[in-house]
Design a protein around this motif. Structure first.
Motif, PDB file in Angstrom:
ATOM      1  N   GLN A 130      26.700   2.590   7.330  1.00  0.00           N
ATOM      2  CA  GLN A 130      27.932   3.194   7.825  1.00  0.00           C
ATOM      3  C   GLN A 130      28.166   2.861   9.297  1.00  0.00           C
ATOM      4  O   GLN A 130      29.268   2.468   9.692  1.00  0.00           O
ATOM      5  N   ILE A 131      27.133   2.997  10.114  1.00  0.00           N
ATOM      6  CA  ILE A 131      27.287   2.696  11.540  1.00  0.00           C
ATOM      7  C   ILE A 131      27.566   1.217  11.748  1.00  0.00           C
ATOM      8  O   ILE A 131      28.396   0.835  12.593  1.00  0.00           O
ATOM      9  N   ASN A 132      26.900   0.359  10.990  1.00  0.00           N
ATOM     10  CA  ASN A 132      27.124  -1.083  11.097  1.00  0.00           C
ATOM     11  C   ASN A 132      28.568  -1.441  10.755  1.00  0.00           C
ATOM     12  O   ASN A 132      29.200  -2.261  11.440  1.00  0.00           O
ATOM     13  N   SER A 182      35.267   1.177   3.963  1.00  0.00           N
ATOM     14  CA  SER A 182      34.229   0.140   4.046  1.00  0.00           C
ATOM     15  C   SER A 182      32.887   0.731   4.417  1.00  0.00           C
ATOM     16  O   SER A 182      31.835   0.233   3.992  1.00  0.00           O
ATOM     17  N   TYR A 183      32.909   1.813   5.196  1.00  0.00           N
ATOM     18  CA  TYR A 183      31.668   2.370   5.719  1.00  0.00           C
ATOM     19  C   TYR A 183      31.082   3.487   4.850  1.00  0.00           C
ATOM     20  O   TYR A 183      29.990   3.963   5.136  1.00  0.00           O
ATOM     21  N   ASN A 184      31.802   3.915   3.807  1.00  0.00           N
ATOM     22  CA  ASN A 184      31.289   5.048   3.043  1.00  0.00           C
ATOM     23  C   ASN A 184      31.332   4.816   1.532  1.00  0.00           C
ATOM     24  O   ASN A 184      30.320   4.496   0.909  1.00  0.00           O
ATOM     25  N   GLU A 185      32.520   4.944   0.930  1.00  0.00           N
ATOM     26  CA  GLU A 185      32.593   4.888  -0.530  1.00  0.00           C
ATOM     27  C   GLU A 185      32.187   3.535  -1.097  1.00  0.00           C
ATOM     28  O   GLU A 185      31.608   3.461  -2.187  1.00  0.00           O
ATOM     29  N   TYR A 186      32.485   2.469  -0.374  1.00  0.00           N
ATOM     30  CA  TYR A 186      32.052   1.146  -0.837  1.00  0.00           C
ATOM     31  C   TYR A 186      30.533   1.096  -0.911  1.00  0.00           C
ATOM     32  O   TYR A 186      29.952   0.574  -1.876  1.00  0.00           O
ATOM     33  N   THR A 243      40.037   0.832   5.373  1.00  0.00           N
ATOM     34  CA  THR A 243      40.414   1.228   4.015  1.00  0.00           C
ATOM     35  C   THR A 243      40.512   0.022   3.084  1.00  0.00           C
ATOM     36  O   THR A 243      41.145  -0.981   3.418  1.00  0.00           O
ATOM     37  N   LYS A 244      39.898   0.175   1.917  1.00  0.00           N
ATOM     38  CA  LYS A 244      39.911  -0.878   0.892  1.00  0.00           C
ATOM     39  C   LYS A 244      40.393  -0.297  -0.433  1.00  0.00           C
ATOM     40  O   LYS A 244      40.439   0.918  -0.624  1.00  0.00           O
ATOM     41  N   GLN A 245      40.733  -1.197  -1.355  1.00  0.00           N
ATOM     42  CA  GLN A 245      40.942  -0.829  -2.749  1.00  0.00           C
ATOM     43  C   GLN A 245      39.935  -1.648  -3.544  1.00  0.00           C
ATOM     44  O   GLN A 245      39.946  -2.873  -3.489  1.00  0.00           O
ATOM     45  N   ILE A 246      39.030  -0.968  -4.239  1.00  0.00           N
ATOM     46  CA  ILE A 246      37.926  -1.641  -4.916  1.00  0.00           C
ATOM     47  C   ILE A 246      38.134  -1.635  -6.428  1.00  0.00           C
ATOM     48  O   ILE A 246      38.637  -0.659  -6.994  1.00  0.00           O
ATOM     49  N   SER A 247      37.755  -2.720  -7.068  1.00  0.00           N
ATOM     50  CA  SER A 247      37.865  -2.836  -8.525  1.00  0.00           C
ATOM     51  C   SER A 247      36.710  -3.678  -9.047  1.00  0.00           C
ATOM     52  O   SER A 247      36.126  -4.482  -8.315  1.00  0.00           O
ATOM     53  N   THR A 266      22.894  -7.317   9.106  1.00  0.00           N
ATOM     54  CA  THR A 266      22.886  -7.217   7.648  1.00  0.00           C
ATOM     55  C   THR A 266      22.041  -6.019   7.271  1.00  0.00           C
ATOM     56  O   THR A 266      20.866  -5.918   7.649  1.00  0.00           O
ATOM     57  N   VAL A 267      22.633  -5.068   6.549  1.00  0.00           N
ATOM     58  CA  VAL A 267      21.943  -3.834   6.167  1.00  0.00           C
ATOM     59  C   VAL A 267      21.653  -3.871   4.671  1.00  0.00           C
ATOM     60  O   VAL A 267      22.529  -4.178   3.865  1.00  0.00           O
TER      61      VAL A 267
END
Length: 382
Positions: free
Chosen positions: A295-297, A198-202, A127-131, A374-375
C-alpha cells in the motif's frame, strides 16, 4: 465512499446551528480550538477518511519520527470509518485538519462546509476498474453489457466519466452493481468489473488463492482500466483546513508547520518503505505487513515525483477535477458539483511556506529520482 444522506444531514446541521438548535439535533458545533500541553506543544487533531493504513503512512511516520513535535505540535490522528465524513468533522470544529478526496470535500463545501484544500498530497488518481482476463475488458467501451461494480457516494465519477468518454450511457449500457468495501463479489464472479484502488483492493485480490491453481492470483489473471491514464482521473487525498480559522495568524502559522511535518513524513516513507510499513502496522492497521508495504509503495507512486514540490496544488489538475465533478452524472442524474468552487476552495500559500522550511532542512521535496520498489504479497496480506 460516504453516503449522500450524510451530506443532507450536514446541511441540516448547518441550518440547525444557524437557528441555535445544534443541541436538539445532535449536530456538534464544538470549537475545539488548539490548546497547549504542559511541555509547550500545541494540541492538534487530524481526522483521517478511513482507518489507519498505508494510505496515511506519511502522517503516521511524522508522528512516530517526531516531525510534528519538532514543529511544536502534539498531533492526535483520528481514525475514520463508515460513519465518519472527515470534511464534516473538520467543518464542525471537531478536528483541526482532515484528509479527504477533493470532489467529495468540494461537495461538502458547496453545501456550506467552510474548508480549504491547503496541500494536495496525491498528485495522481489510484482508482482502477479490475476484471478477470476471461471477460476481455481492456477499455471503458468494453464495459457495455457488463455487470459493473462501484462504491457510489461520489467515488464512481471517474468510472462514469470514463464510460461517457467512451460513448456509453452509464444508466443504460451497463448493469450497475452496488459494491461493498471488499472484493468478495468480484472474486465470486458476481461482478464483471469492480472498482479498486491500486493500493488496497487490487492488492486484496492478489492476496487470494486462485482455486484453479492453488496459488495466489497474479496480475496476469486480470485486466485493469486505469482512469488516470484514461484521462478522467480526479484529485484524491488532500489536507483540508478550516477556512475561517485560516484568518487567525496563529492557526495560519500552525497550518504551515503541520503541512511541513506531514510532507516530511511522506518524504520519509518514500525513502524508508520498510520502516514506514512497520510504523503503520504498529499504529494498529487491520491488514498485515505485506499488504501495508504494498500500500505504501503504491501510494508513493501517486505522490512522487512531485516536480512542483510535494503538496503543491496544480491548477490544471484542480480544474480538470472540477470539470468532471460538474459534468459527469451518476445513476440518479446528479453531479458532484453544480457550480465552480470559489477562490477560497484551495490555496498554495501555506504549502509554499512549508516547502521553503523543508528545503532549508535539506529535505528532497520533489523526489525527482524516485523509483518504486517491487513488493511481494503473501496470502491474506500478512
Amino acid at each position: 465512499m460516504r453516503s449522500t444522506a450524510r451530506r443532507y444531514r450536514f446541511r441540516a446541521c448547518l441550518a440547525a446551528a444557524a437557528l441555535g438548535l445544534a443541541a436538539l439535533t445532535g449536530c456538534s458545533t464544538t470549537d475545539n480550538s488548539s490548546t497547549t500541553t504542559a511541555n509547550g506543544l500545541t494540541k492538534v487533531k487530524l481526522q483521517l477518511q478511513w482507518f489507519k493504513q498505508g494510505q496515511f503512512a506519511g502522517y503516521l511516520a511524522a508522528l512516530d519520527q517526531g516531525f510534528y513535535k519538532d514543529q511544536g505540535l502534539d498531533v492526535q490522528i483520528l481514525d475514520g470509518g463508515t460513519d465518519i465524513v472527515p470534511q464534516t468533522v473538520l467543518a464542525q470544529g471537531q478536528a483541526d485538519y482532515a484528509v479527504a478526496w477533493v470532489p467529495k470535500a468540494l461537495a461538502s463545501r458547496e453545501s456550506g462546509a467552510g474548508i480549504t484544500d491547503v496541500a494536495q498530497i496525491y498528485q495522481r488518481s489510484g482508482t482502477k476498474q479490475i476484471s478477470f482476463k476471461s471477460q476481455n475488458i481492456t477499455t471503458a467501451a468494453d464495459l457495455k453489457g457488463k455487470k459493473v461494480g462501484n462504491w457510489g457516494y461520489g467515488n464512481e465519477f471517474e468510472l462514469f466519466a470514463g464510460m461517457t468518454k467512451a460513448g456509453l450511457n452509464p444508466a443504460k449500457d451497463v448493469t450497475l452493481v452496488q459494491q461493498q468495501f471488499d472484493m468478495n463479489a468480484f472474486l465470486n464472479h458476481d461482478i464483471d468489473a469492480a472498482q479498486a484502488m491500486s493500493y488496497n483492493e487490487y492488492a486484496q485480490v492478489l492476496e487470494v488463492k486462485n482455486p484453479a491453481t492453488g496459488k495466489l492470483y497474479s496480475p496476469d489473471d486480470f485486466n485493469l482500466i486505469d482512469w488516470e491514464s484514461d484521462g478522467v482521473g480526479m484529485l484524491q487525498d488532500a489536507i483540508w483546513a478550516n477556512s475561517a480559522k485560516l484568518k487567525d495568524p496563529k492557526y495560519a502559522d500552525q497550518t504551515v508547520k503541520f503541512i511541513a511535518a506531514s510532507l516530511k513524513g511522506w518524504a520519509f516513507c518514500r525513502d524508508n518503505l520498510e520502516k514506514c510499513r512497520d510504523i503503520t502496522v504498529a499504529a494498529g492497521s487491520t491488514l498485515g505487513a505485506s499488504h501495508q508495504e504494498w500500500q505504501i509503495n503504491e501510494v508513493n507512486k501517486l505522490i512522487w515525483p512531485s516536480p512542483d514540490g510535494v503538496g503543491t496544488i496544480n491548477k490544471a489538475a484542480w480544474d480538470h477535477t472540477v470539470q468532471i465533478a460538474k459534468t459527469t452524472r451518476n445513476q440518479e442524474g446528479q453531479t458532484v458539483l453544480t457550480k465552480d468552487p470559489d477562490a477560497d476552495a484551495y490555496t498554495n500559500d501555506y504549502v509554499v511556506k512549508a516547502l521553503v522550511m523543508l528545503k532549508a532542512q535539506g529535505v528532497d521535496v520533489t523526489g525527482a529520482g524516485y523509483t518504486p520498489k517491487t513488493v511481494t504479497l503473501t496470502e491474506g496480506g500478512k
